[in-house]
Design a protein around this motif. Structure first.
Motif, PDB file in Angstrom:
ATOM      1  N   LEU A  65       0.835  -1.209   0.000  1.00  0.00           N
ATOM      2  CA  LEU A  65       0.000   0.000   0.000  1.00  0.00           C
ATOM      3  C   LEU A  65       0.865   1.254   0.000  1.00  0.00           C
ATOM      4  CD1 LEU A  65      -2.761   1.252  -0.003  1.00  0.00           C
ATOM      5  CD2 LEU A  65      -2.870   0.958   2.489  1.00  0.00           C
ATOM      6  N   VAL A  66       2.011   1.219   0.681  1.00  0.00           N
ATOM      7  CA  VAL A  66       2.919   2.368   0.665  1.00  0.00           C
ATOM      8  C   VAL A  66       3.414   2.631  -0.753  1.00  0.00           C
ATOM      9  CG1 VAL A  66       5.227   3.152   1.356  1.00  0.00           C
ATOM     10  CG2 VAL A  66       3.639   2.257   3.069  1.00  0.00           C
ATOM     11  N   GLN A  67       3.772   1.567  -1.479  1.00  0.00           N
ATOM     12  CA  GLN A  67       4.237   1.743  -2.855  1.00  0.00           C
ATOM     13  C   GLN A  67       3.174   2.437  -3.711  1.00  0.00           C
ATOM     14  OE1 GLN A  67       5.425  -2.069  -4.379  1.00  0.00           O
ATOM     15  NE2 GLN A  67       6.995  -2.377  -2.824  1.00  0.00           N
ATOM     16  N   HIS A  68       1.951   1.960  -3.603  1.00  0.00           N
ATOM     17  CA  HIS A  68       0.868   2.585  -4.370  1.00  0.00           C
ATOM     18  C   HIS A  68       0.533   3.966  -3.795  1.00  0.00           C
ATOM     19  CE1 HIS A  68      -0.183  -0.728  -7.069  1.00  0.00           C
ATOM     20  NE2 HIS A  68       0.097  -1.539  -6.058  1.00  0.00           N
ATOM     21  N   GLY A  69       0.673   4.102  -2.486  1.00  0.00           N
ATOM     22  CA  GLY A  69       0.387   5.384  -1.857  1.00  0.00           C
ATOM     23  C   GLY A  69       1.305   6.484  -2.344  1.00  0.00           C
ATOM     24  N   GLU A  70       2.591   6.170  -2.548  1.00  0.00           N
ATOM     25  CA  GLU A  70       3.528   7.169  -3.077  1.00  0.00           C
ATOM     26  C   GLU A  70       3.081   7.630  -4.465  1.00  0.00           C
ATOM     27  OE1 GLU A  70       5.726   8.555  -1.407  1.00  0.00           O
ATOM     28  OE2 GLU A  70       6.445   7.195   0.152  1.00  0.00           O
ATOM     29  N   THR A  71       2.559   6.698  -5.247  1.00  0.00           N
ATOM     30  CA  THR A  71       2.050   7.054  -6.582  1.00  0.00           C
ATOM     31  C   THR A  71       0.840   7.980  -6.471  1.00  0.00           C
ATOM     32  OG1 THR A  71       2.816   4.937  -7.462  1.00  0.00           O
ATOM     33  CG2 THR A  71       1.159   6.123  -8.748  1.00  0.00           C
ATOM     34  N   VAL A  72      -0.044   7.669  -5.519  1.00  0.00           N
ATOM     35  CA  VAL A  72      -1.239   8.496  -5.312  1.00  0.00           C
ATOM     36  C   VAL A  72      -0.843   9.904  -4.868  1.00  0.00           C
ATOM     37  CG1 VAL A  72      -3.276   8.799  -3.856  1.00  0.00           C
ATOM     38  CG2 VAL A  72      -2.752   6.549  -4.816  1.00  0.00           C
ATOM     39  N   LEU A  73       0.091  10.003  -3.922  1.00  0.00           N
ATOM     40  CA  LEU A  73       0.502  11.317  -3.422  1.00  0.00           C
ATOM     41  C   LEU A  73       1.183  12.127  -4.525  1.00  0.00           C
ATOM     42  CD1 LEU A  73       1.824  10.309   0.120  1.00  0.00           C
ATOM     43  CD2 LEU A  73      -0.385  11.318  -0.474  1.00  0.00           C
ATOM     44  N   ALA A  74       1.974  11.464  -5.365  1.00  0.00           N
ATOM     45  CA  ALA A  74       2.602  12.170  -6.484  1.00  0.00           C
ATOM     46  C   ALA A  74       1.544  12.668  -7.472  1.00  0.00           C
ATOM     47  CB  ALA A  74       3.597  11.255  -7.190  1.00  0.00           C
ATOM     48  N   ALA A  75       0.505  11.860  -7.678  1.00  0.00           N
ATOM     49  CA  ALA A  75      -0.579  12.287  -8.571  1.00  0.00           C
ATOM     50  C   ALA A  75      -1.298  13.505  -8.013  1.00  0.00           C
ATOM     51  CB  ALA A  75      -1.560  11.129  -8.775  1.00  0.00           C
ATOM     52  N   LEU A  76      -1.474  13.551  -6.704  1.00  0.00           N
ATOM     53  CA  LEU A  76      -2.101  14.720  -6.081  1.00  0.00           C
ATOM     54  C   LEU A  76      -1.223  15.958  -6.244  1.00  0.00           C
ATOM     55  CD1 LEU A  76      -3.569  13.156  -2.817  1.00  0.00           C
ATOM     56  CD2 LEU A  76      -4.847  14.039  -4.772  1.00  0.00           C
ATOM     57  N   GLU A  77       0.095  15.773  -6.136  1.00  0.00           N
ATOM     58  CA  GLU A  77       1.003  16.906  -6.366  1.00  0.00           C
ATOM     59  C   GLU A  77       0.865  17.413  -7.799  1.00  0.00           C
ATOM     60  OE1 GLU A  77       2.969  18.676  -4.500  1.00  0.00           O
ATOM     61  OE2 GLU A  77       2.943  17.552  -2.618  1.00  0.00           O
ATOM     62  N   ARG A  78       0.793  16.487  -8.755  1.00  0.00           N
ATOM     63  CA  ARG A  78       0.640  16.896 -10.150  1.00  0.00           C
ATOM     64  C   ARG A  78      -0.688  17.610 -10.366  1.00  0.00           C
ATOM     65  NH1 ARG A  78       3.381  11.937 -10.937  1.00  0.00           N
ATOM     66  NH2 ARG A  78       1.411  10.785 -11.089  1.00  0.00           N
ATOM     67  N   THR A  79      -1.719  17.156  -9.672  1.00  0.00           N
ATOM     68  CA  THR A  79      -3.028  17.805  -9.778  1.00  0.00           C
ATOM     69  C   THR A  79      -2.970  19.221  -9.228  1.00  0.00           C
ATOM     70  OG1 THR A  79      -4.144  15.670  -9.570  1.00  0.00           O
ATOM     71  CG2 THR A  79      -5.458  17.647  -9.132  1.00  0.00           C
ATOM     72  N   ASP A  80      -2.323  19.369  -8.076  1.00  0.00           N
ATOM     73  CA  ASP A  80      -2.172  20.691  -7.478  1.00  0.00           C
ATOM     74  C   ASP A  80      -1.379  21.610  -8.405  1.00  0.00           C
ATOM     75  OD1 ASP A  80      -2.370  22.533  -5.136  1.00  0.00           O
ATOM     76  OD2 ASP A  80      -0.195  22.316  -5.139  1.00  0.00           O
TER      77      ASP A  80
END
Length: 289
Positions: A65-80
């Motif tokens: 979940l951490v591996q996928h979570g890092e991807t999710v957080l990076a996607a949120l940064e790109r969205t911001d």
């Protein structure tokens, strides 16, 4: 649906190692962090943590979940970043972390340029050792920061961060002008050294370089400001490791000997934030690598 704030806590636990450290980073209580992680486990439907003695470690599912979570957080940064690019003009705060010699030589002109180009952008500069920058970025206390490594002190890139090169420089041995017959580090095994504070990157580099020459440096002074370091060398108070960036204003009474190592500086930011207009503007204002 997984709660992204709880997912961030799990990623921070993987990085920081203890619930207490996660709590301190977020100004929560350890109990509150534990409750949020328990709620995340219920959302995930599988155990994410297990206790080993007094410590909590991630299960295989937790690491996944951490591996996928890092991807999710990076996607949120790109969205911001995309939303920020859709606004008209740059405004708000850009929090920058850097070490003193870079602030004086590299960042001061860049900050002037940014101030002239983007008057509504507030630039908040914090003096930090490069070893402290990654945690400050991941804890969201900084938006951009300068990180470093030496040939003798390679550093691992945190999976939550990206970076671009800024500077690749020589490293010198600063010795008093009157010191003669010196050719390499081994000639200084009995000398007094002016070292940076333990735990800083400069201190670690000096100790490792001396270790490669077969000795441990004897600290006569501990100083983190390179201007003071060079003044002490000029006064005959010891020898020191000095990168090229800090040797631009060499005082009389100091000479530099080349060393077989280099120091690299990079501009780091959270993964996904490279396209944020404020981050991109900061990188563009810096001198080219």
């Amino acid at each position: 649906m997984l709660d992204v704030r709880r997912l961030r806590l799990l990623c921070d636990l993987s990085r920081l190692g203890t619930i207490a450290a996660v709590a301190a980073a977020h100004t929560y209580t350890p109990s509150a962090v534990s409750q949020q992680l328990s709620a995340l486990e219920r959302e995930a439907g599988v155990p994410l943590l297990e206790r080993t003695g007094r410590r909590v470690v991630l299960t295989a599912a937790g690491r996944l979940l951490v591996q996928h979570g890092e991807t999710v957080l990076a996607a949120l940064e790109r969205t911001d970043a995309a939303l920020a690019a859709a606004r008209t003009g740059l405004s708000g705060e850009l929090r920058i972390g850097a070490f003193p010699s870079a602030i004086r030589t590299l960042l001061a002109p860049a900050l002037v340029t940014l101030g002239e180009r983007h008057a509504a952008l507030d630039l908040l500069l914090t003096e930090l050792d490069p070893t402290d920058v990654p945690a400050a970025l991941l804890d969201r206390r900084l938006d951009v920061g300068l990180v470093q490594d030496y040939d003798v002190v390679p550093t691992d890139t945190d999976p939550g961060l990206d970076s671009v090169p800024l500077l690749d420089e020589a490293v010198h041995l600063a010795v008093p002008l009157q010191a003669t017959g010196l050719r390499n580090l081994r000639d200084l095994s009995e000398a007094g050294w002016i070292l940076a504070s333990p735990g800083t990157l400069c201190h670690t580099a000096a100790v490792r370089l001396c270790g490669s020459a077969g000795f441990t440096p004897r600290a006569r002074h501990r100083v983190d400001d390179f201007g003071t370091v060079l003044a002490l060398v000029a006064a005959g108070q010891g020898v020191a490791l000095v990168p090229q960036l800090a040797a631009d204003q060499l005082p009389a009474g100091v000479r530099l000997l080349p060393l077989p190592t280099r120091r690299r500086t990079r501009v780091a930011f959270r993964q996904g934030a490279a396209a944020h207009p404020a981050v991109a503007a900061f990188v563009a204002a810096l001198p080219p690598a």
